[in-house]
Motif scaffolding. Structure first.
Motif, short mmCIF file in Angstrom:
data_model
loop_
_atom_site.label_atom_id
_atom_site.label_comp_id
_atom_site.label_asym_id
_atom_site.label_seq_id
_atom_site.Cartn_x
_atom_site.Cartn_y
_atom_site.Cartn_z
N THR A 130 1.05 -0.95 0.19
CA THR A 130 -0.35 0.40 -0.03
C THR A 130 0.96 0.96 0.08
O THR A 130 2.51 1.24 0.92
CB THR A 130 -0.79 0.04 1.26
OG1 THR A 130 -1.56 1.30 0.84
CG2 THR A 130 -0.12 -0.16 2.65
N THR A 132 -0.52 4.07 1.58
CA THR A 132 -1.21 5.53 1.43
C THR A 132 -1.09 5.05 3.18
O THR A 132 -0.91 6.09 3.65
CB THR A 132 -2.70 4.62 1.70
OG1 THR A 132 -3.51 4.46 0.67
CG2 THR A 132 -3.58 5.45 3.16
N THR A 136 3.31 0.85 7.82
CA THR A 136 3.14 -1.25 8.54
C THR A 136 3.85 -2.15 7.34
O THR A 136 4.79 -1.30 6.66
CB THR A 136 1.41 -1.06 7.66
OG1 THR A 136 1.24 -1.65 7.94
CG2 THR A 136 1.56 -0.67 6.05
N GLY A 160 -4.42 -2.29 0.06
CA GLY A 160 -3.54 -2.33 -0.48
C GLY A 160 -5.16 -3.43 -1.37
O GLY A 160 -4.55 -3.88 -2.65
N ILE A 180 -9.39 2.37 1.92
CA ILE A 180 -8.78 3.53 1.82
C ILE A 180 -9.31 4.05 0.36
O ILE A 180 -9.57 4.45 -0.25
CB ILE A 180 -7.85 4.56 2.39
CG1 ILE A 180 -7.83 3.48 3.98
CG2 ILE A 180 -7.62 5.71 2.83
CD1 ILE A 180 -6.93 4.63 4.84
N SER A 181 -7.69 4.03 -0.56
CA SER A 181 -7.27 4.61 -1.62
C SER A 181 -8.44 4.14 -2.51
O SER A 181 -8.65 4.84 -3.52
CB SER A 181 -5.62 4.56 -2.46
OG SER A 181 -5.28 3.06 -1.92
N1 3NM Z 1 -3.68 0.36 7.70
P1 3NM Z 1 -5.56 1.10 1.48
S1 3NM Z 1 -2.89 -0.36 6.18
C1 3NM Z 1 -4.74 2.77 8.11
O1 3NM Z 1 -1.05 -2.29 7.48
C2 3NM Z 1 -4.13 1.27 7.15
O2 3NM Z 1 -2.64 -1.93 9.74
C3 3NM Z 1 -3.08 -0.83 7.45
O3 3NM Z 1 -4.79 1.82 2.93
C4 3NM Z 1 -2.14 -1.51 8.00
O4 3NM Z 1 -6.51 0.95 1.10
C5 3NM Z 1 -3.80 0.80 6.01
O5 3NM Z 1 -5.39 2.80 0.42
C6 3NM Z 1 -3.75 1.80 4.51
O6 3NM Z 1 -4.32 0.18 0.89
C7 3NM Z 1 -4.88 1.44 3.62
#
Ligand code: 3NM
Length: 207
Positions: A130, A132, A136, A160, A180-181
């Motif tokens: 990811t 975002t 992590t 992701g 999220i994205s």
């Molecule tokens: N927490 P997207 S990964 C907020 O691994 C968040 O705990 C994560 O965003 C974890 O859907 C993450 O854009 C981001 O990848 C998720």
């Protein structure tokens, strides 16, 4: 039971957060997590209240990231805690009974600990790469399978997650997928949310 698309908000850099969340709710998002790490407290409170109203209107649950006091003050359905946030027991004291507490985990050990602390659901990630969240760890679908074997609480796959990845995560034992994205960065959040949401209705019309 936790099921359906779990939408997490972005940082609202385009100022369209509420519109995008409403579109995603129209597309079928079942849970919304308000995650606002860079917002002033008074703006955060106003947005949380707005999302509370929207989620009520569309019959979705509202979870607040990190802030049990805010969750209590706007009567959210629960709070989501990271590994570095306050312990679940303290959050529950603030929130009162009957509320949802979710905990982020990245290993079987963390998942077992979260379950023992009384988490109502566990998020496990990052399942896929990811862009975002920087801090992590990539754990992959195998970790999701291992956590599924180790705990009984509902599991939310995060990190992701595309619609194809959501299908794989559900096959690997997730009850829900957090995105999220995949929704918030799509030019058509309602369509994107629907694409994920349809995965949860598989077979509904074909008993
Ligand atoms: N927490 P997207 S990964 C907020 O691994 C968040 O705990 C994560 O965003 C974890 O859907 C993450 O854009 C981001 O990848 C998720």
């Amino acid at each position: 039971m936790l099921s359906g698309l779990y939408l997490i908000t972005d940082e609202n850099r385009d100022g369209r957060l509420a519109q995008k969340v409403e579109a995603a709710l129209k597309g079928g998002a079942a849970i919304v997590q308000y995650r606002a790490k860079e917002v002033r407290p008074d703006d955060r409170h106003k947005m949380a209240q707005k999302l509370r109203d929207l989620c009520t209107e569309y019959g979705a649950k509202l979870i607040i990231n990190d802030l049990p006091e805010l969750a209590r003050d706007i009567n959210a359905d629960g709070v989501h805690l990271g590994q570095d946030d306050m312990p679940a027991v303290q959050a529950r004291q603030i929130l009162g009974g009957g509320k949802i507490i979710g905990i982020s985990t990245h290993s079987v050990e963390e998942a077992l600990k979260a379950e023992a602390q009384g988490a109502d659901y566990i998020a496990i990630g990052s399942i896929f790469p990811t862009g975002t969240k920087d801090d992590t760890t990539l754990v992959g679908l195998d970790m999701l399978r291992n956590v599924r074997k180790a705990v009984r609480v509902p599991l939310v796959a995060i990190g992701g997650i595309t619609p194809e990845g959501a299908f794989e995560a559900l096959e690997a034992g997730a009850d829900s997928v957090a995105v999220i994205s995949g929704v918030m960065a799509d030019s058509d959040p309602a369509r994107a949310a629907k694409e994920y949401s349809l995965l949860f209705n598989r077979g509904k019309d074909n008993p």
